[in-house]
Design a protein around this motif. Structure first.
Motif, PDB file in Angstrom:
ATOM      1  N   THR A  39       0.848  -1.186   0.000  1.00  0.00           N
ATOM      2  CA  THR A  39       0.000   0.000   0.000  1.00  0.00           C
ATOM      3  C   THR A  39       0.886   1.241   0.000  1.00  0.00           C
ATOM      4  O   THR A  39       2.017   1.212   0.498  1.00  0.00           O
ATOM      5  CB  THR A  39      -0.946   0.042   1.220  1.00  0.00           C
ATOM      6  N   PHE A  40       0.353   2.309  -0.572  1.00  0.00           N
ATOM      7  CA  PHE A  40       1.100   3.551  -0.719  1.00  0.00           C
ATOM      8  C   PHE A  40       0.208   4.702  -0.282  1.00  0.00           C
ATOM      9  O   PHE A  40      -0.957   4.757  -0.654  1.00  0.00           O
ATOM     10  CB  PHE A  40       1.509   3.740  -2.183  1.00  0.00           C
ATOM     11  N   VAL A  50      -5.522  11.966   3.790  1.00  0.00           N
ATOM     12  CA  VAL A  50      -4.603  10.875   3.460  1.00  0.00           C
ATOM     13  C   VAL A  50      -5.331   9.927   2.517  1.00  0.00           C
ATOM     14  O   VAL A  50      -6.442   9.478   2.812  1.00  0.00           O
ATOM     15  CB  VAL A  50      -4.152  10.111   4.726  1.00  0.00           C
ATOM     16  N   ALA A  51      -4.707   9.635   1.395  1.00  0.00           N
ATOM     17  CA  ALA A  51      -5.244   8.664   0.446  1.00  0.00           C
ATOM     18  C   ALA A  51      -4.316   7.466   0.435  1.00  0.00           C
ATOM     19  O   ALA A  51      -3.094   7.602   0.508  1.00  0.00           O
ATOM     20  CB  ALA A  51      -5.338   9.269  -0.948  1.00  0.00           C
ATOM     21  N   VAL A  52      -4.899   6.279   0.351  1.00  0.00           N
ATOM     22  CA  VAL A  52      -4.120   5.043   0.325  1.00  0.00           C
ATOM     23  C   VAL A  52      -4.467   4.291  -0.955  1.00  0.00           C
ATOM     24  O   VAL A  52      -5.643   4.071  -1.263  1.00  0.00           O
ATOM     25  CB  VAL A  52      -4.424   4.162   1.561  1.00  0.00           C
ATOM     26  N   ALA A  53      -3.428   3.915  -1.688  1.00  0.00           N
ATOM     27  CA  ALA A  53      -3.597   3.145  -2.916  1.00  0.00           C
ATOM     28  C   ALA A  53      -2.858   1.821  -2.772  1.00  0.00           C
ATOM     29  O   ALA A  53      -1.916   1.709  -1.983  1.00  0.00           O
ATOM     30  CB  ALA A  53      -3.049   3.918  -4.113  1.00  0.00           C
ATOM     31  N   ASN A  54      -3.303   0.832  -3.538  1.00  0.00           N
ATOM     32  CA  ASN A  54      -2.578  -0.436  -3.532  1.00  0.00           C
ATOM     33  C   ASN A  54      -1.655  -0.492  -4.748  1.00  0.00           C
ATOM     34  O   ASN A  54      -1.616   0.438  -5.555  1.00  0.00           O
ATOM     35  CB  ASN A  54      -3.542  -1.627  -3.490  1.00  0.00           C
ATOM     36  N   GLY A  55      -0.913  -1.575  -4.856  1.00  0.00           N
ATOM     37  CA  GLY A  55       0.031  -1.726  -5.956  1.00  0.00           C
ATOM     38  C   GLY A  55      -0.623  -1.894  -7.308  1.00  0.00           C
ATOM     39  O   GLY A  55       0.045  -1.819  -8.336  1.00  0.00           O
ATOM     40  N   LYS A  56      -1.923  -2.105  -7.319  1.00  0.00           N
ATOM     41  CA  LYS A  56      -2.667  -2.162  -8.582  1.00  0.00           C
ATOM     42  C   LYS A  56      -3.072  -0.766  -9.021  1.00  0.00           C
ATOM     43  O   LYS A  56      -3.790  -0.597  -9.995  1.00  0.00           O
ATOM     44  CB  LYS A  56      -3.924  -3.022  -8.432  1.00  0.00           C
ATOM     45  N   LYS A  57      -2.630   0.229  -8.248  1.00  0.00           N
ATOM     46  CA  LYS A  57      -2.920   1.642  -8.487  1.00  0.00           C
ATOM     47  C   LYS A  57      -4.412   1.925  -8.377  1.00  0.00           C
ATOM     48  O   LYS A  57      -4.986   2.669  -9.164  1.00  0.00           O
ATOM     49  CB  LYS A  57      -2.341   2.094  -9.825  1.00  0.00           C
ATOM     50  N   GLN A  58      -5.021   1.300  -7.367  1.00  0.00           N
ATOM     51  CA  GLN A  58      -6.424   1.539  -7.047  1.00  0.00           C
ATOM     52  C   GLN A  58      -6.488   2.196  -5.681  1.00  0.00           C
ATOM     53  O   GLN A  58      -5.787   1.783  -4.755  1.00  0.00           O
ATOM     54  CB  GLN A  58      -7.194   0.216  -6.983  1.00  0.00           C
ATOM     55  N   LEU A  59      -7.327   3.215  -5.538  1.00  0.00           N
ATOM     56  CA  LEU A  59      -7.515   3.839  -4.235  1.00  0.00           C
ATOM     57  C   LEU A  59      -8.300   2.884  -3.352  1.00  0.00           C
ATOM     58  O   LEU A  59      -9.329   2.353  -3.768  1.00  0.00           O
ATOM     59  CB  LEU A  59      -8.257   5.164  -4.376  1.00  0.00           C
ATOM     60  N   ASP A  61      -8.494   3.612   0.318  1.00  0.00           N
ATOM     61  CA  ASP A  61      -8.934   4.298   1.527  1.00  0.00           C
ATOM     62  C   ASP A  61      -8.653   5.787   1.405  1.00  0.00           C
ATOM     63  O   ASP A  61      -7.670   6.192   0.779  1.00  0.00           O
ATOM     64  CB  ASP A  61      -8.200   3.732   2.751  1.00  0.00           C
ATOM     65  N   ILE A  62      -9.534   6.570   2.007  1.00  0.00           N
ATOM     66  CA  ILE A  62      -9.333   8.017   2.129  1.00  0.00           C
ATOM     67  C   ILE A  62      -9.701   8.404   3.552  1.00  0.00           C
ATOM     68  O   ILE A  62     -10.770   8.043   4.036  1.00  0.00           O
ATOM     69  CB  ILE A  62     -10.188   8.807   1.120  1.00  0.00           C
ATOM     70  N   CYS A  85      -4.773  11.894  -3.373  1.00  0.00           N
ATOM     71  CA  CYS A  85      -4.961  10.737  -4.260  1.00  0.00           C
ATOM     72  C   CYS A  85      -3.853  10.671  -5.306  1.00  0.00           C
ATOM     73  O   CYS A  85      -3.261   9.605  -5.535  1.00  0.00           O
ATOM     74  CB  CYS A  85      -6.316  10.794  -4.948  1.00  0.00           C
ATOM     75  N   ASN A  86      -3.582  11.788  -5.926  1.00  0.00           N
ATOM     76  CA  ASN A  86      -2.521  11.809  -6.936  1.00  0.00           C
ATOM     77  C   ASN A  86      -1.158  11.491  -6.340  1.00  0.00           C
ATOM     78  O   ASN A  86      -0.342  10.817  -6.968  1.00  0.00           O
ATOM     79  CB  ASN A  86      -2.500  13.149  -7.671  1.00  0.00           C
TER      80      ASN A  86
END
Length: 113
Positions: A39-40, A50-59, A61-62, A85-86
């Protein structure tokens, strides 16, 4: 046909090349799986959003600090969300490119990720 492979192809070299390709494919699959599980985070407004994305580049959590929710300034909140998000997606992309670069020796192979 010559022993060990196709005529003029050096059968041993062809087998080694095939084994290397299979090993590289396995490494790519393992790396892709590892990256997809990471997660990123991207932050904006000093961490207010704070936005959290996974390695599939999908959001995935916010998180929004209640203090930045101002009904009279929705535009600011929208900007903070977009920025966070960006940033999360950019971090995911940079990490993917970095890890891929380690595996490919810096070669850019289009379409891998």
């Amino acid at each position: 046909m010559a022993k060990g492979g196709f005529p003029g192809m050096g059968g041993g070299n062809m087998n080694n090349l095939l084994k290397q390709a299979q090993k590289f494919q396995k490494q790519m699959e393992d790396l892709q799986k590892d990256l997809e599980e990471k997660t990123f985070e991207g932050k904006a407004g000093g961490g207010a959003v704070v936005a959290v994305a996974n390695g599939k580049k999908q959001l995935i959590d916010i998180k929004i600090d209640a203090e930045v929710v101002d009904p009279d300034d929705i535009e600011m909140l929208q900007d903070l969300i977009l920025t966070a998000c960006n940033a999360a997606l950019k971090t995911a992309e940079a990490e993917t490119a970095n890890e891929m670069g380690k595996l490919t020796g810096g070669m850019n192979i289009p379409g891998l990720f």
